[in-house]
Motif scaffolding. Sequence first.
Motif, mmCIF file in Angstrom:
data_model
loop_
_atom_site.group_PDB
_atom_site.id
_atom_site.type_symbol
_atom_site.label_atom_id
_atom_site.label_comp_id
_atom_site.label_asym_id
_atom_site.label_seq_id
_atom_site.Cartn_x
_atom_site.Cartn_y
_atom_site.Cartn_z
ATOM 1 N N VAL A 59 -57.669 66.927 8.423
ATOM 2 C CA VAL A 59 -57.644 65.659 7.688
ATOM 3 C C VAL A 59 -57.626 64.531 8.717
ATOM 4 O O VAL A 59 -56.727 64.480 9.555
ATOM 5 C CB VAL A 59 -56.383 65.572 6.791
ATOM 6 C CG1 VAL A 59 -56.266 64.200 6.157
ATOM 7 C CG2 VAL A 59 -56.415 66.656 5.718
ATOM 8 N N PRO A 60 -58.615 63.643 8.675
ATOM 9 C CA PRO A 60 -58.611 62.517 9.628
ATOM 10 C C PRO A 60 -57.352 61.687 9.417
ATOM 11 O O PRO A 60 -56.891 61.531 8.286
ATOM 12 C CB PRO A 60 -59.866 61.716 9.244
ATOM 13 C CG PRO A 60 -60.667 62.596 8.350
ATOM 14 C CD PRO A 60 -59.741 63.576 7.730
ATOM 15 N N HIS A 61 -56.790 61.175 10.483
ATOM 16 C CA HIS A 61 -55.525 60.453 10.361
ATOM 17 C C HIS A 61 -55.494 59.281 11.320
ATOM 18 O O HIS A 61 -56.017 59.366 12.429
ATOM 19 C CB HIS A 61 -54.358 61.400 10.658
ATOM 20 C CG HIS A 61 -53.033 60.865 10.225
ATOM 21 N ND1 HIS A 61 -52.683 60.758 8.899
ATOM 22 C CD2 HIS A 61 -51.984 60.383 10.929
ATOM 23 C CE1 HIS A 61 -51.462 60.239 8.808
ATOM 24 N NE2 HIS A 61 -51.027 60.001 10.026
ATOM 25 N N ARG A 62 -54.863 58.191 10.878
ATOM 26 C CA ARG A 62 -54.705 57.017 11.732
ATOM 27 C C ARG A 62 -53.277 56.974 12.259
ATOM 28 O O ARG A 62 -52.330 56.799 11.501
ATOM 29 C CB ARG A 62 -55.030 55.752 10.914
ATOM 30 C CG ARG A 62 -54.888 54.453 11.677
ATOM 31 C CD ARG A 62 -55.942 54.278 12.752
ATOM 32 N NE ARG A 62 -57.247 53.979 12.218
ATOM 33 C CZ ARG A 62 -57.724 52.749 12.024
ATOM 34 N NH1 ARG A 62 -57.000 51.714 12.345
ATOM 35 N NH2 ARG A 62 -58.917 52.561 11.527
ATOM 36 N N TRP A 63 -53.122 57.134 13.575
ATOM 37 C CA TRP A 63 -51.796 57.120 14.199
ATOM 38 C C TRP A 63 -51.474 55.701 14.683
ATOM 39 O O TRP A 63 -52.107 54.745 14.261
ATOM 40 C CB TRP A 63 -51.739 58.126 15.349
ATOM 41 C CG TRP A 63 -52.052 59.545 14.953
ATOM 42 C CD1 TRP A 63 -53.200 60.232 15.222
ATOM 43 C CD2 TRP A 63 -51.219 60.461 14.220
ATOM 44 N NE1 TRP A 63 -53.126 61.512 14.707
ATOM 45 C CE2 TRP A 63 -51.923 61.678 14.090
ATOM 46 C CE3 TRP A 63 -49.928 60.369 13.659
ATOM 47 C CZ2 TRP A 63 -51.392 62.792 13.425
ATOM 48 C CZ3 TRP A 63 -49.396 61.475 13.004
ATOM 49 C CH2 TRP A 63 -50.124 62.665 12.893
ATOM 50 N N ALA A 64 -50.519 55.582 15.590
ATOM 51 C CA ALA A 64 -50.121 54.261 16.105
ATOM 52 C C ALA A 64 -51.245 53.641 16.930
ATOM 53 O O ALA A 64 -52.145 54.331 17.417
ATOM 54 C CB ALA A 64 -48.864 54.408 16.964
#
Length: 291
Positions: free
Chosen positions: A169-174
Motif C-alpha cells: 500500500v503506497p504510504h506518505r511518511w514524514a
Amino acid sequence: MHHLINADLHSHSTVSDGTLAPEALAERAHARGVELWSLTDHDHLGGQARAREAALDLGLAYLTGTEVSVTFAGETVHVVGLGFDADDPDLAAGLAATRAGRLQRAREMAAGLARAGIPGALDGALAYVEQPDAVTRTHFARFLVERGVCADAREVFRRFLVDGKPGHVPHRWARLGDAVRWITGAGGLAVVAHPARCRFSPTAEYALFSEFAAHGGRGVEVVVAAHDAGEQQRFAAIAEEFGLAASRGSDFHDPQESRLDLGALPDLPGRLTPVWQPLAGRVETRRQEWI
Ligand code: AMP
Ligand code: MN
Ligand code: MN
Ligand code: MN
C-alpha cells in the motif's frame, strides 16, 4: 572516543519490528563486543529508557536513537536520529504523527492480502507487535512465514510486500525537513540510513543529500548491513562530498532473520569523521575512561 571503537548505532527491539526486548538487545550487544550502542526503533522512543539503563548497567556507552520514516521524491527514505533528548515534546509529537497512519495502512495491506487468498493477516500481523501503531511490513512477513505461505521474510517481501504486489500500500511518511528538524531540535544528529536501499536516480540522490544537508542533517550510514563493500565506498565518497559524518550499524532485528549480528561490522574508512565525534557530548556512559 577513538575512531575504531566498536559502535553499533542502528538496531531494533520489540518496541518496533525487532524480536528481542531492549534489555536482551543490550546484553547481546555487550556479549558481541559492542562498546557504543543505540536502539533505533522505527518512529518510536518507547524503548529508550530501558535500553539506556540496561546499557549503562553493562558498561556499554549509549546514544539515544530512532529511525524516522520519510517520503522524499516519492520514495521511502529512513533517517536515523542519534543523541537527542528523549523527553523532547516536539520530537515525540512528530514521531507520533508519523506512526499515526500505520494501523490504517495495515488494514489496507490485509485487505490486499485477503484478495490474494490470504485471510486474517491483520490480526496475524498485530499478534507480533506490542502497540498497533507500531505495526510494520516485517510483522506481516512473520505472519506469512508462520502460515507457511513463504519460507522466509525475504521471500514474503519479494512476493507480497513491495511496490506492485498484493500486500503493498503506497504510504506518505514524514517530510525530510520535518524529520531532520525534530531530531536536531531535540539536540540530536540526523543521519541518512542505508542510502543504498533507496532506488534513486543519480539526480534524485544528489537532491536528497543536498536538501538533507541544507535542513541541517549531518550524517550518513556508510557501514551498515544493507551495504556491500562497493556501496560502503560509494557512500564514503558521498560523506566527503557533502561534509557528512559517517555512521555504522548492523540494523539488527532478529537472530535468525538478520544477516549481521550486533557489532559484527567492518570499521569505517579511516579518512571519515565518525558520528560519535560530533556526538561526544551526548554519549552516556558510566565508564570513567570515556568521560
Ligand atoms: P515499514 O516501515 O512498515 O514499511 O517496514 C519496513 C521494514 O521492513 C524495514 O525496517 C525492514 O525491517 C523490513 N524490510 C524492508 N524490506 C525488506 C526485505 N526485502 N526483506 C526483509 N525485510 C525487509
Ligand atoms: Mn525494520
Ligand atoms: Mn531502515
Ligand atoms: Mn532499521
